[in-house]
Design a protein around this motif. Sequence first.
Motif, PDB file in Angstrom:
ATOM      1  N   GLY A 149       0.813  -1.207   0.000  1.00  0.00           N
ATOM      2  CA  GLY A 149       0.000   0.000   0.000  1.00  0.00           C
ATOM      3  C   GLY A 149       0.843   1.252   0.000  1.00  0.00           C
ATOM      4  O   GLY A 149       2.011   1.245  -0.372  1.00  0.00           O
ATOM      5  N   GLU A 150       0.230   2.338   0.472  1.00  0.00           N
ATOM      6  CA  GLU A 150       0.861   3.653   0.497  1.00  0.00           C
ATOM      7  C   GLU A 150       1.304   3.994   1.917  1.00  0.00           C
ATOM      8  O   GLU A 150       0.558   3.773   2.870  1.00  0.00           O
ATOM      9  CB  GLU A 150      -0.131   4.718   0.024  1.00  0.00           C
ATOM     10  N   ALA A 151       2.510   4.536   2.041  1.00  0.00           N
ATOM     11  CA  ALA A 151       3.010   5.032   3.322  1.00  0.00           C
ATOM     12  C   ALA A 151       3.134   6.549   3.244  1.00  0.00           C
ATOM     13  O   ALA A 151       3.583   7.089   2.224  1.00  0.00           O
ATOM     14  CB  ALA A 151       4.367   4.417   3.642  1.00  0.00           C
ATOM     15  N   VAL A 152       2.719   7.231   4.314  1.00  0.00           N
ATOM     16  CA  VAL A 152       2.843   8.681   4.413  1.00  0.00           C
ATOM     17  C   VAL A 152       3.497   8.989   5.754  1.00  0.00           C
ATOM     18  O   VAL A 152       3.019   8.544   6.800  1.00  0.00           O
ATOM     19  CB  VAL A 152       1.471   9.386   4.310  1.00  0.00           C
ATOM     20  N   ILE A 153       4.604   9.729   5.696  1.00  0.00           N
ATOM     21  CA  ILE A 153       5.386  10.046   6.890  1.00  0.00           C
ATOM     22  C   ILE A 153       5.397  11.558   7.062  1.00  0.00           C
ATOM     23  O   ILE A 153       5.844  12.280   6.168  1.00  0.00           O
ATOM     24  CB  ILE A 153       6.828   9.528   6.740  1.00  0.00           C
ATOM     25  N   ASP A 154       4.901  12.035   8.204  1.00  0.00           N
ATOM     26  CA  ASP A 154       4.950  13.457   8.524  1.00  0.00           C
ATOM     27  C   ASP A 154       6.065  13.703   9.531  1.00  0.00           C
ATOM     28  O   ASP A 154       6.224  12.940  10.494  1.00  0.00           O
ATOM     29  CB  ASP A 154       3.619  13.928   9.116  1.00  0.00           C
ATOM     30  N   THR A 155       6.843  14.756   9.283  1.00  0.00           N
ATOM     31  CA  THR A 155       7.961  15.085  10.165  1.00  0.00           C
ATOM     32  C   THR A 155       7.631  16.285  11.038  1.00  0.00           C
ATOM     33  O   THR A 155       6.772  17.108  10.704  1.00  0.00           O
ATOM     34  CB  THR A 155       9.235  15.402   9.362  1.00  0.00           C
ATOM     35  N   ASP A 156       8.351  16.390  12.158  1.00  0.00           N
ATOM     36  CA  ASP A 156       8.210  17.555  13.034  1.00  0.00           C
ATOM     37  C   ASP A 156       8.719  18.819  12.359  1.00  0.00           C
ATOM     38  O   ASP A 156       8.307  19.918  12.698  1.00  0.00           O
ATOM     39  CB  ASP A 156       8.998  17.345  14.332  1.00  0.00           C
ATOM     40  N   SER A 157       9.632  18.656  11.398  1.00  0.00           N
ATOM     41  CA  SER A 157      10.232  19.817  10.736  1.00  0.00           C
ATOM     42  C   SER A 157       9.398  20.333   9.566  1.00  0.00           C
ATOM     43  O   SER A 157       9.794  21.274   8.899  1.00  0.00           O
ATOM     44  CB  SER A 157      11.648  19.471  10.263  1.00  0.00           C
ATOM     45  N   GLY A 158       8.231  19.721   9.300  1.00  0.00           N
ATOM     46  CA  GLY A 158       7.306  20.276   8.322  1.00  0.00           C
ATOM     47  C   GLY A 158       7.264  19.607   6.963  1.00  0.00           C
ATOM     48  O   GLY A 158       6.653  20.134   6.048  1.00  0.00           O
ATOM     49  N   GLU A 182       7.634  16.666   0.287  1.00  0.00           N
ATOM     50  CA  GLU A 182       6.985  17.959   0.052  1.00  0.00           C
ATOM     51  C   GLU A 182       6.741  18.658   1.374  1.00  0.00           C
ATOM     52  O   GLU A 182       6.799  18.031   2.425  1.00  0.00           O
ATOM     53  CB  GLU A 182       5.644  17.746  -0.650  1.00  0.00           C
ATOM     54  N   ASP A 183       6.416  19.946   1.287  1.00  0.00           N
ATOM     55  CA  ASP A 183       5.990  20.658   2.479  1.00  0.00           C
ATOM     56  C   ASP A 183       4.694  20.031   2.975  1.00  0.00           C
ATOM     57  O   ASP A 183       3.803  19.699   2.188  1.00  0.00           O
ATOM     58  CB  ASP A 183       5.743  22.143   2.173  1.00  0.00           C
ATOM     59  N   ARG A 184       4.611  19.873   4.274  1.00  0.00           N
ATOM     60  CA  ARG A 184       3.413  19.325   4.897  1.00  0.00           C
ATOM     61  C   ARG A 184       2.297  20.360   4.810  1.00  0.00           C
ATOM     62  O   ARG A 184       2.527  21.540   5.068  1.00  0.00           O
ATOM     63  CB  ARG A 184       3.751  19.007   6.357  1.00  0.00           C
ATOM     64  N   PRO A 185       1.088  19.948   4.445  1.00  0.00           N
ATOM     65  CA  PRO A 185      -0.028  20.901   4.357  1.00  0.00           C
ATOM     66  C   PRO A 185      -0.258  21.616   5.697  1.00  0.00           C
ATOM     67  O   PRO A 185      -0.067  21.029   6.760  1.00  0.00           O
ATOM     68  CB  PRO A 185      -1.230  20.047   3.990  1.00  0.00           C
TER      69      PRO A 185
END
Length: 169
Positions: free
Chosen positions: A105-114, A159-162
């Motif tokens: 499937g798809e993985a999405v990783i959000d970072t603290d740095s944006g 990419e930049d996090r929304p």
Amino acid sequence: MERDEQDLMYGLDEFKFNKKSLGFIEEDSFDWGGQEGETTEIRAAQKKGYPVKIIPKSNGTIKPAFDLIQLSPENLMATMGGALKKTGEAVTGWTAPSKLVQVTGEAVIDTDSGQRITIPNCLLSAYIGGNLNLTSVSKIKCKLSIAEPADGSAPFTIEDRPADAGAEG
């Protein structure tokens, strides 16, 4: 969310697989597993120093690995397949798969740095590891193998996090 002003990438905020947040990942366990690209060097007998041609064979790759420490029945099923055990409507456990399972499937990783890293097509390999004692916790040891998306698009993006990423839940 604004990206770090110095373009640094750090901190794991949230990891989603197939749109499901997997919960707690052990501190310091996330590793990109990066590997440099491969090249073939063409050398001439008359040129003793450097190659006369360098032919690229493959790009650099990543193979992220991490330890998931929130071992809910739902996380066990999401990472290793199998089935949820229920008593009435309540989930009371998990049953391991008896046949070979491919969790993709798809993985999405959000970072603290944006930043937001999106991997549209990957295989998640997982198994239970760690210890069963009072000084550490058992964990689901996970590794992502990235495959080219069926539509031929990029294997992953950064990419930049929304701005509204925190409101997505």
